[in-house]
Design a protein around this motif. Structure first.
Motif, PDB file in Angstrom:
ATOM      1  N   VAL A 109     -84.700 -70.981  19.951  1.00 32.60           N
ATOM      2  CA  VAL A 109     -83.246 -71.003  20.018  1.00 32.60           C
ATOM      3  C   VAL A 109     -82.756 -69.568  20.197  1.00 32.60           C
ATOM      4  CG1 VAL A 109     -81.159 -71.341  18.643  1.00 32.60           C
ATOM      5  CG2 VAL A 109     -82.902 -73.118  18.719  1.00 32.60           C
ATOM      6  N   TYR A 119     -76.343 -75.034  20.218  1.00 33.27           N
ATOM      7  CA  TYR A 119     -77.740 -74.641  20.403  1.00 33.27           C
ATOM      8  C   TYR A 119     -78.656 -75.822  20.728  1.00 33.27           C
ATOM      9  CZ  TYR A 119     -76.819 -69.883  18.781  1.00 33.27           C
ATOM     10  OH  TYR A 119     -76.361 -68.603  18.680  1.00 33.27           O
ATOM     11  N   THR A 122     -80.423 -76.251  24.020  1.00 35.28           N
ATOM     12  CA  THR A 122     -81.590 -75.444  24.386  1.00 35.28           C
ATOM     13  C   THR A 122     -82.725 -76.310  24.915  1.00 35.28           C
ATOM     14  OG1 THR A 122     -81.010 -73.786  22.710  1.00 35.28           O
ATOM     15  CG2 THR A 122     -83.260 -73.739  23.541  1.00 35.28           C
TER      16      THR A 122
END
Length: 315
Positions: A109, A119, A122
């Motif tokens: 991350v 996040y 990702t």
């Protein structure tokens, strides 16, 4: 003020043309122009497809199958998991991959620019990266860090992706988003045509463990999923709800999707929202532990860490 000279007139008077013949000549000329324009259009289109915009697809490298599978797990070192737990996750993937000739990929991350998106996005960028990093891989398997591979004897290409196996277990004519989405999985999809394998829990599609066949379609799918428009929609569950959206609105994606029973690649350790793990399953996920704390996840995972290590030693 100066003016342009008027055009010089021809000394010869224009030839008289009857009105009917004139209309015929004009019609013939307009048709000729139309055919010329159409011809130029098709020539330009042919050029774009063969030499221009379509060249990437026409010359794309065909995967050789070495490695057969790449396992992608995004590691979140900022989420207060202990180094010991994260190392056990890495070692779990590495040992399984070494046994079957697979490769592993552990992006973190923060490795990618998400332009303000959560996040959890990702995983999508990491899958795109994996396609570039391992162009000869046949399949890319995304598996969240809240999970262990438990059965070292099962190979992805046989246990899941083999066409006859897929056809036997895929869930057909089933609502993509439970409980009553009017968009349903294809009833007559062939195993050889499947490029994306997902599972559902009671909340909807699960993105904690899924399989993608490497190829042009995979590139298209990931580019569509990661479109800035979907990242900006502020979906409640970010990339998961974005996936549900594109699956329902893009037949090109739905036509390559197979839903399989959750226990195939995504069994839960304990959850009222999904199918629970049984000994012999390929994967166990601690899917809801983070709602409590990362310590709760590690406590839940600890006995299963001992189980997978013993299974791999005896394999």
């Amino acid at each position: 003020m100066h003016y342009a000279y008027p055009p010089r007139k021809d000394s010869a008077p224009p030839r008289f043309v009857p009105a009917r013949q004139s209309r015929f000549i004009n019609l013939r000329r307009s048709r000729a122009k139309l055919f010329a324009v159409a011809g130029l259009f098709f020539i330009a289109l042919f050029y774009l497809l063969t030499r221009g915009g379509g060249s990437r697809h026409s010359t794309r490298h065909a995967p050789s199958g070495k490695p057969p599978v790449v396992i992608v797990t995004v590691i979140d070192e900022e989420d207060h998991y202990s180094a010991h737990y994260l190392e056990s996750v890495r070692e779990n993937r590495i040992q399984y991959a070494e046994k079957h000739g697979y490769k592993t990929f552990f992006p973190k991350v923060g490795d990618y620019e998400l332009k303000g998106a959560p996040y959890s996005w990702t995983k999508v960028v990491a899958m795109r990266h994996a396609l570039t990093k391992f162009p000869d891989a046949t399949y890319i398997w995304y598996l969240d860090q809240d999970s262990y591979i438990m059965n070292p004897a099962l190979k992805v290409e046989d246990h899941v992706m083999k066409p006859s196996r897929l056809e036997a277990m895929m869930i057909r004519d089933h609502s993509v988003v439970p409980p009553d989405s009017i968009i349903k999985t294809f009833a007559h999809l062939k195993g050889q045509d499947v490029d994306l394998v997902l599972t559902q829990d009671k909340d909807g599609l699960s993105v904690g463990s899924f399989l993608l066949r490497n190829g042009e379609w995979a590139e298209f799918f990931l580019e569509t999923w990661f479109d800035p428009i979907y990242r900006s929609y502020n979906f409640q569950k970010a990339e998961m709800h974005a996936l549900e959206h594109i699956v329902q609105w893009h037949p090109t994606i739905l036509s390559k999707l197979a839903l399989v029973p959750q226990g195939t690649i995504n069994a839960y350790s304990k959850s009222a929202k999904g199918e629970e793990y049984r000994p012999g399953d390929l994967v166990i996920r601690f899917a809801e532990c983070e709602k409590k704390s990362t310590k709760a996840c590690e406590d839940e995972a600890r006995p299963f860490a001992q189980t997978w290590m013993a299974a791999f030693r005896n394999a």
